[in-house]
Design a protein around this motif. Sequence first.
Motif, PDB file in Angstrom:
ATOM      1  N   MET A   1       7.464 -11.455 -16.152  1.00 25.07           N
ATOM      2  CA  MET A   1       8.354 -12.448 -16.714  1.00 25.07           C
ATOM      3  C   MET A   1       7.539 -13.731 -16.081  1.00 25.07           C
ATOM      4  N   LEU A   4       5.195 -15.024 -18.841  1.00 22.37           N
ATOM      5  CA  LEU A   4       5.938 -15.412 -19.905  1.00 22.37           C
ATOM      6  C   LEU A   4       6.502 -16.789 -19.765  1.00 22.37           C
ATOM      7  N   THR A   5       7.252 -17.252 -18.594  1.00 21.67           N
ATOM      8  CA  THR A   5       7.919 -18.505 -18.446  1.00 21.67           C
ATOM      9  C   THR A   5       6.582 -19.608 -18.151  1.00 21.67           C
ATOM     10  N   VAL A  54      14.321 -21.365 -24.658  1.00 19.69           N
ATOM     11  CA  VAL A  54      13.895 -20.249 -24.182  1.00 19.69           C
ATOM     12  C   VAL A  54      13.637 -20.315 -22.759  1.00 19.69           C
ATOM     13  N   LEU A  55      13.084 -21.540 -22.065  1.00 20.11           N
ATOM     14  CA  LEU A  55      12.841 -21.378 -20.724  1.00 20.11           C
ATOM     15  C   LEU A  55      14.404 -21.355 -19.747  1.00 20.11           C
ATOM     16  N   LEU A  58      14.894 -17.497 -19.858  1.00 15.68           N
ATOM     17  CA  LEU A  58      14.123 -16.866 -19.192  1.00 15.68           C
ATOM     18  C   LEU A  58      14.673 -16.828 -17.591  1.00 15.68           C
ATOM     19  N   ASN A  59      15.010 -18.124 -17.266  1.00 20.44           N
ATOM     20  CA  ASN A  59      15.422 -18.414 -15.927  1.00 20.44           C
ATOM     21  C   ASN A  59      16.610 -17.826 -15.531  1.00 20.44           C
ATOM     22  N   ALA A  62      16.289 -14.093 -15.265  1.00 15.15           N
ATOM     23  CA  ALA A  62      15.825 -13.643 -13.904  1.00 15.15           C
ATOM     24  C   ALA A  62      16.467 -13.894 -12.799  1.00 15.15           C
TER      25      ALA A  62
END
Length: 117
Positions: A1, A4-5, A54-55, A58-59, A62
Amino acid sequence: MDALTHVFVGLHVIGIAALLGGFLAQLKAMGAGTARFTPGMLHGALTMLVTGMVLVGLNQAADDPVNNIKIGVKLALLIVILGLVYVKRDEETVDKAAFVTVGALTTANIFNAVLWV
């Protein structure tokens, strides 16, 4: 992950570079009154929007903390930038006030990202 970030952070920086680079490249033309918003500036702003969303996703996926106020301010600035660049993208020349506004808001967005902890 994390990989990807990091990829999306890199793409986000490329979007910022395209937008700010297009602005800086047109500074001389702005002085002559012939500055215009280039397609690269629009694409850079759109890249910033998509990769930023997207960021954030993703955060949140996670379970990393996301400062929603900071993201909201960054999004608001980017929407104004996108609006100006999109509406005036086909004009042969752009008035100085709109052009300087895009540069100032882009710079403010960068400092917002770096300095707001």
